[in-house]
Design a protein around this motif. Structure first.
Motif, PDB file in Angstrom:
ATOM      1  N   LEU A  94     159.975  62.244  25.972  1.00 57.61           N
ATOM      2  CA  LEU A  94     159.771  60.826  26.268  1.00 57.61           C
ATOM      3  C   LEU A  94     158.303  60.429  26.192  1.00 57.61           C
ATOM      4  N   VAL A  95     157.401  61.413  26.233  1.00 58.36           N
ATOM      5  CA  VAL A  95     155.974  61.100  26.120  1.00 58.36           C
ATOM      6  C   VAL A  95     155.703  60.439  24.781  1.00 58.36           C
ATOM      7  N   ARG A  96     156.290  60.966  23.712  1.00 58.31           N
ATOM      8  CA  ARG A  96     156.072  60.388  22.383  1.00 58.31           C
ATOM      9  C   ARG A  96     156.674  58.991  22.289  1.00 58.31           C
ATOM     10  N   LYS A  97     157.832  58.787  22.893  1.00 58.48           N
ATOM     11  CA  LYS A  97     158.462  57.462  22.860  1.00 58.48           C
ATOM     12  C   LYS A  97     157.597  56.432  23.578  1.00 58.48           C
ATOM     13  N   ALA A  98     157.059  56.814  24.739  1.00 53.23           N
ATOM     14  CA  ALA A  98     156.202  55.883  25.475  1.00 53.23           C
ATOM     15  C   ALA A  98     154.927  55.590  24.691  1.00 53.23           C
ATOM     16  N   ALA A  99     154.368  56.614  24.043  1.00 54.37           N
ATOM     17  CA  ALA A  99     153.128  56.436  23.286  1.00 54.37           C
ATOM     18  C   ALA A  99     153.315  55.496  22.103  1.00 54.37           C
ATOM     19  N   PRO A 102     154.240  49.232  21.811  1.00 49.41           N
ATOM     20  CA  PRO A 102     153.101  48.344  21.513  1.00 49.41           C
ATOM     21  C   PRO A 102     152.170  48.207  22.722  1.00 49.41           C
ATOM     22  N   GLY A 103     150.879  48.204  22.477  1.00 46.93           N
ATOM     23  CA  GLY A 103     149.901  48.033  23.544  1.00 46.93           C
ATOM     24  C   GLY A 103     149.544  49.305  24.274  1.00 46.93           C
ATOM     25  N   ALA A 219     155.763  63.198  35.320  1.00 42.50           N
ATOM     26  CA  ALA A 219     155.614  61.769  35.066  1.00 42.50           C
ATOM     27  C   ALA A 219     154.818  61.580  33.777  1.00 42.50           C
ATOM     28  N   VAL A 220     154.759  60.332  33.336  1.00 38.48           N
ATOM     29  CA  VAL A 220     153.953  59.971  32.172  1.00 38.48           C
ATOM     30  C   VAL A 220     153.051  58.819  32.581  1.00 38.48           C
ATOM     31  N   ALA A 221     151.737  59.017  32.496  1.00 42.51           N
ATOM     32  CA  ALA A 221     150.770  57.968  32.803  1.00 42.51           C
ATOM     33  C   ALA A 221     150.447  57.223  31.517  1.00 42.51           C
ATOM     34  N   VAL A 222     150.642  55.906  31.522  1.00 45.34           N
ATOM     35  CA  VAL A 222     150.465  55.099  30.311  1.00 45.34           C
ATOM     36  C   VAL A 222     149.197  54.276  30.442  1.00 45.34           C
ATOM     37  N   LEU A 223     148.308  54.425  29.457  1.00 50.86           N
ATOM     38  CA  LEU A 223     147.038  53.701  29.443  1.00 50.86           C
ATOM     39  C   LEU A 223     147.097  52.622  28.374  1.00 50.86           C
ATOM     40  N   PRO A 224     146.575  51.420  28.654  1.00 50.36           N
ATOM     41  CA  PRO A 224     146.708  50.305  27.708  1.00 50.36           C
ATOM     42  C   PRO A 224     145.572  50.235  26.696  1.00 50.36           C
ATOM     43  N   THR A 225     145.854  49.565  25.604  1.00 53.91           N
ATOM     44  CA  THR A 225     144.789  49.225  24.657  1.00 53.91           C
ATOM     45  C   THR A 225     143.996  48.055  25.241  1.00 53.91           C
ATOM     46  N   PRO A 226     142.742  47.873  24.806  1.00 57.45           N
ATOM     47  CA  PRO A 226     141.950  46.749  25.328  1.00 57.45           C
ATOM     48  C   PRO A 226     142.675  45.420  25.135  1.00 57.45           C
ATOM     49  N   ALA A 232     152.704  43.047  30.382  1.00 58.82           N
ATOM     50  CA  ALA A 232     153.115  43.217  28.984  1.00 58.82           C
ATOM     51  C   ALA A 232     153.292  44.695  28.656  1.00 58.82           C
ATOM     52  N   LEU A 233     152.390  45.532  29.188  1.00 57.83           N
ATOM     53  CA  LEU A 233     152.489  46.969  28.938  1.00 57.83           C
ATOM     54  C   LEU A 233     153.773  47.533  29.546  1.00 57.83           C
ATOM     55  N   ALA A 234     154.073  47.149  30.773  1.00 58.01           N
ATOM     56  CA  ALA A 234     155.282  47.643  31.431  1.00 58.01           C
ATOM     57  C   ALA A 234     156.531  47.205  30.694  1.00 58.01           C
ATOM     58  N   THR A 235     156.552  45.961  30.218  1.00 60.20           N
ATOM     59  CA  THR A 235     157.718  45.467  29.469  1.00 60.20           C
ATOM     60  C   THR A 235     157.907  46.252  28.180  1.00 60.20           C
ATOM     61  N   ALA A 236     156.824  46.517  27.477  1.00 60.00           N
ATOM     62  CA  ALA A 236     156.923  47.264  26.218  1.00 60.00           C
ATOM     63  C   ALA A 236     157.405  48.690  26.451  1.00 60.00           C
ATOM     64  N   VAL A 237     156.926  49.338  27.505  1.00 62.72           N
ATOM     65  CA  VAL A 237     157.344  50.711  27.795  1.00 62.72           C
ATOM     66  C   VAL A 237     158.813  50.745  28.213  1.00 62.72           C
TER      67      VAL A 237
END
Length: 846
Positions: A94-99, A102-103, A219-226, A232-237
Motif C-alpha cells: 500500500l506504500v506504493r499506492k499511497a505514493a 496526486p499531491g 503505518a504510512v506517513a504521507v508528505l505533501p508536495t508544495p 486535499a491530500l487526505a482526499t487523494a490518499v
C-alpha cells in the motif's frame, strides 16, 4: 380561595429553611456525582493529544484497529467487535499506492519495534525512512543499508560505538552483529522531535523482517508536495486506497496511530463514566427522590391546613413544584463545582498510575454540567410531583387526621411495580446461578439493579417487616427499646427513607469491593498452585525466543518453557448476543511434557499433549461462554487482529491465575509488537544443585537476568493488579461515600422533624437519658436493617458473578466487611444522637 403557589413556595423556603436543608444537600450531592461521572465520560469521548512522532506528517495511513464482528439483533446488523489488543498492520504494497496519489511528495513506511542491545538494553527500533518526517539528521556517518544500523547519540555513548564499529543487537531474527553506519544528532540539538533517547534505525528494506512482520508496516506517513493542503491530500490518499481497508488519519487523530495507550484510555474513561456513572446516577437519583419525598411528607400538617382553608389540589402541586424549581437550580450550581474537582482528582490519579496519558485534558463543557443540572431538576420535580399526589388529593378533613396519624398503606402503583421487580430479580438470580462464565456475571448485574429498584418501591413494606423482625429483641432492652420498636412500626415511611441509602451503600460498595477480593484471592491461589516451576527467569526488555533452548542446555535443568504473554480477543455468546472480548493469553514453547513440568493448569477435559499447530487450550469458564467444548473450535482474534479458528484440545480451571487462553509459541509469532518472551519457566532435574543452576541461568544473557522462585514471582505479579484494586476501591468509596452522606442527611432530617415528639416525651416524664437511648436503638434498627438488606442483595449478586468469573464462591474478608458494617453503625448512631441532643436542648429551653 385564591392562594398564590409561587408566594407559598417562597414563604415556605424563607421562613422554614431547615425543612429544605436536607433536600438541598441530597440534590447537591446528586449534582456532584452526576457531574463527575459525566465529565469523565465526556473526557473519554473527546480524549486526544497532539501527535508527536507524526507531527510533521499531515496525513497518516494505518490499518483499521477494530476487529469487526457483525451480528444481527432485532433485524438490524450491528458491529459487536472490539479494538485489537495491539497494532493491526498494513500490507507494505500500500506504500506504493499511497505514493501514486496526486499531491503526494513521499509515502514513507513506518515500522516501530523493540530490540535489545549487547547487554540486554531496551531499544526502540525504526526504519530509517521515518527520519524524513521526524526531522532526524545524521551527526556522523551515513544512512543504513542491509546489515547496518544508525544509533542515536545517547545510545552510541552508552554502547561506546562509533561509525564503522560493530554491535550485537537482538531482534525477532535473533542476535547478530550490525555495522554502525551513522549516529544521529543529540536530543538537545533537535528539540521538539519527540524521539526516544534509546533509539536505533535499520534500513527500510530490512526493518519489517527484523520486527518479525515481513511484508507489513505499522503505518504510512504521507508528505505533501508544495502547495497541497491537508484536506486535499487526505482526499487523494483515501481515493487511492479505497477498498483496501486502510484508514486515513489527520489532525489530532494521528496520535491514535502512534499511541495505542490513548485508545485504551478512551475506552477506560468511557466505561468508567458511562457504566459506573449510570449506576452512580441511579443511586443518586433514587436517594435524592427519597429525600424530596421525605421532606414533603414531613410537612403533611402544613399541607393539611392549606387544604382545610381552601387550597385546591392543583395549588398544592404547583406549590411543591415551585419549591423544587427554587431549590434544585441552586443545589445543582453548588454541586457541580465539587463534581468538577472530583473528576479532576480522579483523572489525575489515573494519569499518575499510567492508565491515562498525561497529555489528556479534562473535558468540562456545558453538556456534562447541563446534564447534571437537568438530572437534579428532573429528580426534584418528579419526586415532588409523586410525593404531592396524596396531600393534594385527600379531603381536607382526612388531611388533618392523616397529618397526625401516619398512613401505613403505600400507593397502588408502587406495590405492583415493586413486586414485579422482586420477581424479576428472583428469576434473574436463578438464571445467573445456572449459567457460567461471562453469562453469569452479566446476568448478576441485572439482579442488583432489580432488587435495588424493589427496595426503593417497596421501602415502607420492607421497613415495616424489618421493624417487626428486629423490634422483637428490642423489647428486651426495656422502655427505650420498646418505644424504638413501636416508633419504627408506626412510622415505616420515615424508616424506609433512612434504610434505603444504607441499603444502596452496602449493596453496591460490597459488590465492588468483594468482587475484587474474590478475583484477587482466586488469582493468587491459582497462580501459586499452577506455577510448579522451580525458577522463573525474567528480563526488563524481555527474553529472546532462543532463551528456552539455551536454558534447557544448562546442566541440572529438566525442562525450560518460554512464555509469551498477550491479550487475545475471543468471540463469546451466541446468536445476536455474540461479542468479542479480551482475554489473557500465553503462548508456550515446548511439548506437553515440558509444559506439565512447569505449569499445572488443572486440566478438566482433553490433554495439553495435543497442543500444537491450529490448536488451543482454554479456561473452562471461557469454553462455556464461547460454547467451545473440547473437539470444537473457537473464534479468536490475535493481538494484531488476525482471525483464527483453532481446535480446542483441552479446558482447564486455572485460567484466572495463569492465562485464559494457552497457545503454542508459534501461534503468536509475527502477531505481536514484541518478539521477546515475557518469562522463562525452568524445572530442575533430579539431584540438581539449585544454587548452581540459578547462577548459570542468571548468566545466560544478554545482560543480567532476574531469577526468582515461584513465590517471589507471584508477589511481583500481585503488584500488577494494584490498578484494578484501586479502581474498584475508589468507585466503592465514591458510591459508598455518597450513600453515607445521604443516609446521614436523611437521619438528621428525621430527628430534627421529631422535635415536638421528643419534647412531648420529656413532658410526660421520660428522662433525657431514656429518650437518647430510644433514639440510639432506632438508629441501631435502621443500621442493622440496611446492612442486612444490602448484604443480602450483594451476596445474591456476588455468588453467580464470582462463580462465573473465578469458578469459586465469593471471598469476603471478615475485617473489611466488619469495617464497612461498623462504619455504617457508627454513622447511624452519630447522625441520630447528635441532632437528638440538639432537639432535646431546644425543647428544654422552651
Amino acid at each position: 380561595m385564591s392562594l398564590p403557589p409561587n408566594g407559598l413556595a417562597r414563604a415556605a423556603i424563607r421562613f422554614k429553611p431547615a425543612s429544605f436543608a436536607g433536600t438541598f444537600v441530597a440534590l447537591m450531592m446528586t449534582a456532584l456525582i452526576v457531574a463527575a461521572c459525566g465529565i469523565l465520560l465526556e473526557t473519554g469521548l473527546r480524549a486526544s493529544v497532539p501527535p508527536s512522532r507524526y507531527e510533521r506528517a499531515p496525513v497518516v495511513v494505518a490499518a483499521d484497529q477494530k476487529a469487526r464482528l457483525i451480528v444481527e439483533t432485532d433485524g438490524e446488523r450491528v458491529d459487536a467487535g472490539a479494538r485489537v489488543t495491539e497494532t493491526a498492520r498494513l500490507d507494505a504494497a500500500l506504500v506504493r499506492k499511497a505514493a501514486a496519489a496526486p499531491g503526494v511528495a513521499a509515502a514513507v513506511p513506518d515500522v516501530t519495534f523493540p530490540a535489545q542491545g549487547p547487554r540486554g538494553e531496551a531499544l526502540t527500533a525504526h526504519g530509517w525512512g521515518s527520519a524524513a518526517f521526524t526531522d532526524r539528521h545524521l551527526a556522523a556517518g551515513a544512512a543504513p543499508r542491509d546489515g547496518e544500523v544508525v544509533l542515536d547519540a545517547a545510545t552510541a555513548r552508552t554502547l561506546s560505538r562509533a561509525p564503522g564499529d560493530r554491535v550485537n543487537l537482538t531482534t525477532a531474527e535473533g542476535t547478530r552483529p550490525f555495522r554502525v553506519a551513522g549516529v544521529t544528532a543529540a536530543p538537545d540539538q533537535q528539540a521538539g522531535t519527540g524521539q526516544e533517547s534509546a533509539t536505533v534505525w535499520f534500513a527500510d528494506s530490512a526493518a519489517p523482517a527484523l520486527a518479525g512482520h515481513p511484508g507489513r508496516v505499522d503505518a504510512v506517513a504521507v508528505l505533501p508536495t508544495p502547495g497541497t493542503g491537508t484536506p486535499a491530500l487526505a482526499t487523494a490518499v483515501r481515493k487511492a486506497l479505497d477498498g483496501t481497508g486502510a484508514v486515513v488519519h489527520t489532525g489530532d487523530d494521528r496520535s491514535m496511530v502512534e499511541s495505542p495507550a490513548l485508545a485504551e484510555a478512551q475506552s477506560m474513561l468511557t466505561a468508567l463514566g458511562g457504566s459506573f456513572g449510570g449506576v452512580a446516577a441511579m443511586v443518586a437519583v433514587f436517594t435524592a427522590a427519597g429525600t424530596v419525598a421525605l421532606s414533603v411528607g414531613q410537612r403533611a400538617r402544613e399541607f393539611a391546613l392549606l387544604r382545610a382553608i381552601g387550597a385546591t389540589p392543583r395549588q398544592i402541586r404547583r406549590s411543591i413544584a415551585t419549591e423544587a424549581l427554587l431549590v434544585a437550580p441552586l443545589a445543582a450550581a453548588v454541586g457541580v463545582l465539587p463534581g468538577i474537582g472530583l473528576a479532576a482528582w480522579w483523572l489525575g490519579e489515573l494519569k499518575d498510575k499510567g492508565a491515562v496519558p498525561h497529555a489528556v485534558d479534562l473535558a468540562v463543557s456545558p453538556i456534562s454540567l447541563g446534564a447534571a443540572a437537568g438530572a437534579v431538576l428532573l429528580t426534584a420535580l418528579l419526586a415532588g410531583r409523586l410525593a404531592a399526589r396524596r396531600p393534594s388529593r385527600i379531603r381536607p378533613g382526612e388531611a388533618l387526621g392523616e397529618a397526625n396519624v401516619p398512613r401505613l398503606r403505600i400507593g397502588p402503583v408502587r406495590t405492583p411495580l415493586g413486586l414485579v421487580a422482586v420477581a424479576g430479580g428472583v428469576v434473574l438470580a436463578a438464571f445467573a446461578t445456572q449459567e457460567s462464565g461471562e453469562d453469569a456475571a452479566n446476568a448478576a448485574l441485572g439482579v442488583v439493579m432489580l432488587f435495588m429498584l424493589a427496595v426503593a418501591l417497596l421501602g415502607p413494606l420492607v421497613a415495616r417487616a424489618c421493624a417487626q423482625l428486629i423490634g422483637l429483641p428490642l423489647r428486651a432492652a426495656g422502655a427505650p427499646g420498646d418505644l424504638a420498636a413501636a416508633n419504627s412500626r408506626a412510622n415505616s415511611r420515615r424508616l424506609a427513607s433512612a434504610i434505603t441509602p444504607i441499603v444502596l451503600a452496602m449493596a453496591f460498595a460490597s459488590t465492588l469491593v468483594f468482587l475484587h477480593t474474590s478475583q484477587d484471592r482466586a488469582t493468587e491461589r491459582q497462580q501459586r498452585a499452577g506455577l510448579v516451576a522451580d525458577r522463573v527467569v525474567t528480563a526488563p526488555a524481555g527474553l529472546p525466543a532462543d532463551a528456552a533452548e539455551r536454558a534447557a542446555a544448562v546442566p541440572g535443568v529438566r525442562a525450560a518453557v518460554g512464555v509469551h504473554k498477550a491479550q487475545v480477543l475471543a468471540q463469546v455468546g451466541s446468536g445476536g448476543s455474540r461479542v468479542l472480548q479480551s482475554y489473557s493469553a500465553q503462548a508456550l514453547s515446548g511439548d506437553g511434557r515440558s509444559i506439565a513440568a512447569v505449569q499445572d493448569l488443572d486440566v478438566r477435559a482433553g490433554s495439553l499433549a495435543a497442543l500444537g499447530p491450529d490448536t488451543v487450550a482454554v479456561a473452562a469458564t471461557l469454553a462455556d461462554s464461547a460454547h467451545a467444548p473440547v473437539g470444537g473450535r473457537i473464534e479468536l482474534r490475535l493481538p494484531d487482529g488476525t482471525k483464527v479458528n483453532p481446535k480446542v484440545v483441552a479446558t482447564y480451571a486455572r485460567g484466572l491465575g495463569l492465562a485464559e487462553i494457552t497457545l503454542p509459541r508459534t501461534a503468536l509469532a509475527g502477531h505481536t509488537r514484541s518478539p521477546f518472551d515475557s518469562e522463562l519457566l525452568v524445572a530442575f532435574g533430579e539431584g540438581a544443585d539449585p544454587g548452581a543452576v540459578t547462577t548459570r541461568l542468571g548468566a545466560l544473557g544478554p545482560g543480567q537476568l532476574a531469577v526468582t522462585d515461584p513465590e517471589g514471582h507471584a508477589t511481583a505479579q500481585a503488584l500488577d493488579r494494584e490498578l484494578n484494586k484501586w479502581a474498584n476501591t475508589t468507585m466503592a468509596a465514591v458510591l459508598g461515600g455518597f450513600a453515607a452522606v445521604a443516609a446521614v442527611n436523611t437521619l438528621v432530617m428525621t430527628i430534627l422533624d421529631r422535635r415536638r415528639e421528643l419534647g412531648t416525651l420529656r413532658l410526660v416524664g421520660t428522662t433525657r437519658r431514656q429518650v437518647l437511648r430510644m433514639v440510639r436503638w432506632e438508629a441501631l434498627l435502621v443500621a442493622v436493617a440496611g446492612i442486612a438488606l444490602g448484604t443480602g442483595i450483594a451476596m445474591t449478586t456476588l455468588v453467580p458473578m464470582a462463580r462465573g468469573i473465578t469458578g469459586e464462591n465469593p471471598y469476603v474478608p471478615p475485617l473489611v466487611y466488619g469495617a464497612m458494617a461498623g462504619a455504617v453503625l457508627v454513622l447511624g448512631v452519630l447522625a441520630t444522637t447528635l441532632p437528638a441532643r440538639v432537639a432535646l436542648r431546644a425543647a428544654s429551653a422552651r
